[in-house]
Design a protein around this motif. Structure first.
Motif, mmCIF file in Angstrom:
data_model
loop_
_atom_site.group_PDB
_atom_site.id
_atom_site.type_symbol
_atom_site.label_atom_id
_atom_site.label_comp_id
_atom_site.label_asym_id
_atom_site.label_seq_id
_atom_site.Cartn_x
_atom_site.Cartn_y
_atom_site.Cartn_z
ATOM 1 N N ALA A 9 21.236 8.917 -7.786
ATOM 2 C CA ALA A 9 21.663 9.045 -6.379
ATOM 3 C C ALA A 9 21.731 7.665 -5.760
ATOM 4 N N GLU A 10 20.904 6.778 -6.276
ATOM 5 C CA GLU A 10 20.927 5.354 -5.931
ATOM 6 C C GLU A 10 20.235 4.634 -7.064
ATOM 7 N N TRP A 11 20.572 3.371 -7.243
ATOM 8 C CA TRP A 11 19.820 2.560 -8.197
ATOM 9 C C TRP A 11 19.883 1.110 -7.769
ATOM 10 N N TYR A 65 15.164 -2.377 -13.526
ATOM 11 C CA TYR A 65 16.034 -1.392 -12.891
ATOM 12 C C TYR A 65 15.225 -0.180 -12.450
ATOM 13 N N TYR A 66 15.605 0.346 -11.286
ATOM 14 C CA TYR A 66 14.957 1.534 -10.736
ATOM 15 C C TYR A 66 16.041 2.487 -10.253
ATOM 16 N N GLY A 67 15.868 3.786 -10.475
ATOM 17 C CA GLY A 67 16.875 4.734 -10.013
ATOM 18 C C GLY A 67 16.282 6.081 -9.652
ATOM 19 N N THR A 119 12.946 0.757 -15.762
ATOM 20 C CA THR A 119 12.925 0.088 -17.071
ATOM 21 C C THR A 119 11.695 -0.803 -17.197
ATOM 22 N N ARG A 120 10.849 -0.880 -16.150
ATOM 23 C CA ARG A 120 9.657 -1.726 -16.307
ATOM 24 C C ARG A 120 8.587 -0.989 -17.107
ATOM 25 N N SER A 121 7.607 -1.729 -17.590
ATOM 26 C CA SER A 121 6.527 -1.126 -18.393
ATOM 27 C C SER A 121 5.483 -0.524 -17.461
ATOM 28 N N PRO A 122 4.749 0.500 -17.944
ATOM 29 C CA PRO A 122 3.670 1.066 -17.122
ATOM 30 C C PRO A 122 2.635 0.001 -16.783
ATOM 31 N N ARG A 123 2.056 0.148 -15.595
ATOM 32 C CA ARG A 123 1.081 -0.820 -15.079
ATOM 33 C C ARG A 123 -0.243 -0.096 -14.889
ATOM 34 N N GLY A 124 -1.341 -0.714 -15.262
ATOM 35 C CA GLY A 124 -2.658 -0.104 -15.012
ATOM 36 C C GLY A 124 -2.749 1.290 -15.600
ATOM 37 N N GLY A 175 0.804 -1.233 0.000
ATOM 38 C CA GLY A 175 0.000 0.000 0.000
ATOM 39 C C GLY A 175 0.829 1.271 0.000
ATOM 40 N N LYS A 176 2.088 1.128 -0.386
ATOM 41 C CA LYS A 176 3.006 2.282 -0.344
ATOM 42 C C LYS A 176 2.555 3.414 -1.275
ATOM 43 N N SER A 177 2.162 3.075 -2.495
ATOM 44 C CA SER A 177 1.736 4.137 -3.425
ATOM 45 C C SER A 177 0.491 4.828 -2.903
ATOM 46 N N ASP A 222 3.898 8.844 -12.488
ATOM 47 C CA ASP A 222 4.152 7.730 -11.562
ATOM 48 C C ASP A 222 5.633 7.335 -11.616
ATOM 49 N N TYR A 223 6.152 7.274 -12.788
ATOM 50 C CA TYR A 223 7.568 6.955 -13.020
ATOM 51 C C TYR A 223 7.998 7.670 -14.293
ATOM 52 N N HIS A 224 9.308 7.775 -14.483
ATOM 53 C CA HIS A 224 9.850 8.062 -15.801
ATOM 54 C C HIS A 224 10.198 6.684 -16.372
ATOM 55 N N GLU A 228 6.610 -13.720 -7.577
ATOM 56 C CA GLU A 228 7.958 -13.167 -7.360
ATOM 57 C C GLU A 228 7.913 -12.085 -6.271
ATOM 58 N N ARG A 229 6.891 -11.231 -6.316
ATOM 59 C CA ARG A 229 6.759 -10.153 -5.339
ATOM 60 C C ARG A 229 6.557 -10.717 -3.922
ATOM 61 N N LEU A 230 5.810 -11.837 -3.826
ATOM 62 C CA LEU A 230 5.603 -12.435 -2.498
ATOM 63 C C LEU A 230 6.886 -13.068 -1.970
ATOM 64 N N LEU A 288 10.679 9.839 -0.917
ATOM 65 C CA LEU A 288 11.184 8.839 -1.858
ATOM 66 C C LEU A 288 10.515 7.501 -1.594
ATOM 67 N N ASP A 289 9.994 6.900 -2.641
ATOM 68 C CA ASP A 289 9.396 5.559 -2.543
ATOM 69 C C ASP A 289 10.383 4.626 -3.225
ATOM 70 N N ILE A 290 11.254 4.012 -2.419
ATOM 71 C CA ILE A 290 12.315 3.171 -3.005
ATOM 72 C C ILE A 290 12.471 1.894 -2.177
ATOM 73 N N ASP A 291 13.231 0.927 -2.691
ATOM 74 C CA ASP A 291 13.342 -0.339 -1.971
ATOM 75 C C ASP A 291 14.472 -0.282 -0.925
ATOM 76 N N VAL A 292 14.658 -1.423 -0.255
ATOM 77 C CA VAL A 292 15.633 -1.468 0.849
ATOM 78 C C VAL A 292 17.064 -1.189 0.361
ATOM 79 N N ILE A 312 10.158 11.303 -8.458
ATOM 80 C CA ILE A 312 9.616 10.346 -9.438
ATOM 81 C C ILE A 312 10.784 9.510 -9.956
ATOM 82 N N SER A 313 10.733 8.219 -9.647
ATOM 83 C CA SER A 313 11.843 7.336 -10.024
ATOM 84 C C SER A 313 11.872 7.058 -11.517
ATOM 85 N N HIS A 314 13.043 6.623 -11.964
ATOM 86 C CA HIS A 314 13.181 6.136 -13.338
ATOM 87 C C HIS A 314 13.156 4.610 -13.280
HETATM 88 P P1 5GP Z 1 6.797 -1.214 -8.431
HETATM 89 O O1 5GP Z 1 7.297 -1.849 -9.692
HETATM 90 O O2 5GP Z 1 5.822 -2.108 -7.707
HETATM 91 O O3 5GP Z 1 6.285 0.185 -8.632
HETATM 92 O O4 5GP Z 1 8.049 -1.055 -7.464
HETATM 93 C C1 5GP Z 1 8.809 -2.171 -7.140
HETATM 94 C C2 5GP Z 1 9.801 -1.802 -6.065
HETATM 95 O O5 5GP Z 1 10.761 -0.875 -6.579
HETATM 96 C C3 5GP Z 1 9.176 -1.128 -4.841
HETATM 97 O O6 5GP Z 1 9.780 -1.718 -3.699
HETATM 98 C C4 5GP Z 1 9.595 0.311 -4.982
HETATM 99 O O7 5GP Z 1 9.724 0.966 -3.724
HETATM 100 C C5 5GP Z 1 10.947 0.160 -5.626
HETATM 101 N N1 5GP Z 1 11.393 1.379 -6.291
HETATM 102 C C6 5GP Z 1 10.664 2.287 -6.967
HETATM 103 N N2 5GP Z 1 11.436 3.289 -7.393
HETATM 104 C C7 5GP Z 1 12.691 3.008 -6.966
HETATM 105 C C8 5GP Z 1 13.954 3.678 -7.083
HETATM 106 O O8 5GP Z 1 14.097 4.756 -7.669
HETATM 107 N N3 5GP Z 1 15.013 3.073 -6.504
HETATM 108 C C9 5GP Z 1 14.921 1.883 -5.840
HETATM 109 N N4 5GP Z 1 16.021 1.383 -5.286
HETATM 110 N N5 5GP Z 1 13.763 1.235 -5.715
HETATM 111 C C10 5GP Z 1 12.657 1.788 -6.272
#
Ligand code: 5GP
Ligand code: ADP
Length: 220
Positions: A90-92, A99-101, A59-64, A36-38, A71-73, A166-168, A119-123, A55-57
């Motif tokens: 700054a991180e990726w 890939y997310y960055g 390489t995945r395709s847009p969802r919904g 429920g992060k978004s 939502d993303y670049h 995979e997500r679970l 920032l909504d990013i992973d661990v 707004i993160s960058h």
């Molecule tokens: P989703 O594909 O469900 O939007 O995101 C999948 C995961 O990628 C989530 O855990 C989300 O927080 C993470 N994520 C989204 N943007 C970034 C980013 O810029 N950097 C990193 N490290 N993780 C991100």
């Protein structure tokens, strides 16, 4: 079904009400996918409209209903790799096979202008950001249970069965790392989770908790 979220609360402190800081602060929110992060980030941004959102960058395709630039670049793998070589992130990280960055330019400009950023990013991303910006406030969103998480991913209806599986699998690993965060918010009842998250961010903006070493001394 998208749960409704509380409306703007103008009584909450904005950055201008806080301690006089010359740079902004980063608020990092992580959670297993589907927790429920978004939804929560949208609600917090509605309540704290002067909080900037990174707004993160990806390489995945847009969802919904996701839109490029909102939502993303959405970028290609080649563009992402170019960004790595140009030290644009700054991180990726690689998450769920994509890939997310985070744009370093966006973050540094916002902080330089004295703005706080969500920032909504992973661990993995959180750990990289903390090295670069040690006074960031870290928050982990927990689902009430893995069964509820599965249900939310299925009800969202945007991911294939393979992607949900995979997500679970990843969720169990991510949850193990929750203690690296200063704050943990369980997203069970949405209204309550929004209240808690907004209160944490609002307190971080006004410096009502000590963020020096914040990620070392959490007591939960
Ligand atoms: P989703 O594909 O469900 O939007 O995101 C999948 C995961 O990628 C989530 O855990 C989300 O927080 C993470 N994520 C989204 N943007 C970034 C980013 O810029 N950097 C990193 N490290 N993780 C991100
Ligand atoms: P994430 O961004 O963490 O992947 P989403 O915000 O897309 O997760 O939420 C996943 C699904 O769960 C969405 O369909 C959303 O409407 C729903 N949801 C989010 N929070 C709650 C809640 N507290 N109770 C019930 N459903 C929720």
């Amino acid at each position: 079904m998208t749960p409704s979220t509380p409306s703007v609360d103008r009584s909450l402190p904005s950055q201008a009400d806080g301690a006089r800081r010359t740079t902004g602060r980063l608020f990092i929110i992580s959670a297993p996918s589907g927790a429920g992060k978004s939804t929560l980030c949208r609600a917090v941004r509605q309540r704290l409209p002067d909080l900037r959102y990174s707004i993160s960058h990806t390489t995945r395709s847009p969802r919904g209903e996701e839109k490029n630039g909102i939502d993303y670049h959405f970028i290609t793998q080649a563009a992402f790799r170019k960004g790595i070589h140009a030290e644009r992130w700054a991180e990726w990280a690689e998450v769920h096979g994509n890939y997310y960055g985070t744009s370093a330019e966006f973050i540094d400009r916002a902080l330089g202008e004295g703005c706080d950023v969500l920032l909504d990013i992973d661990v993995q991303g959180m750990e990289q950001i903390l090295k670069r910006y040690p006074d960031s406030v870290t928050i982990f969103i927990m689902p009430p249970s893995l069964a509820v998480l599965r249900q939310r991913l299925q009800d969202r209806g945007t991911d294939s069965a393979a992607s949900i599986s995979e997500r679970l699998d990843n969720a169990a690993e991510e949850i193990k790392r929750r203690k690296r965060y200063r704050h943990i918010v369980v997203n069970d009842r949405l209204e309550e989770a929004v209240e808690k998250l907004t209160a944490i961010v609002a307190a971080g903006r006004t410096g009502r908790f000590n963020t020096a070493g914040a990620n070392l001394d959490r007591n939960k």
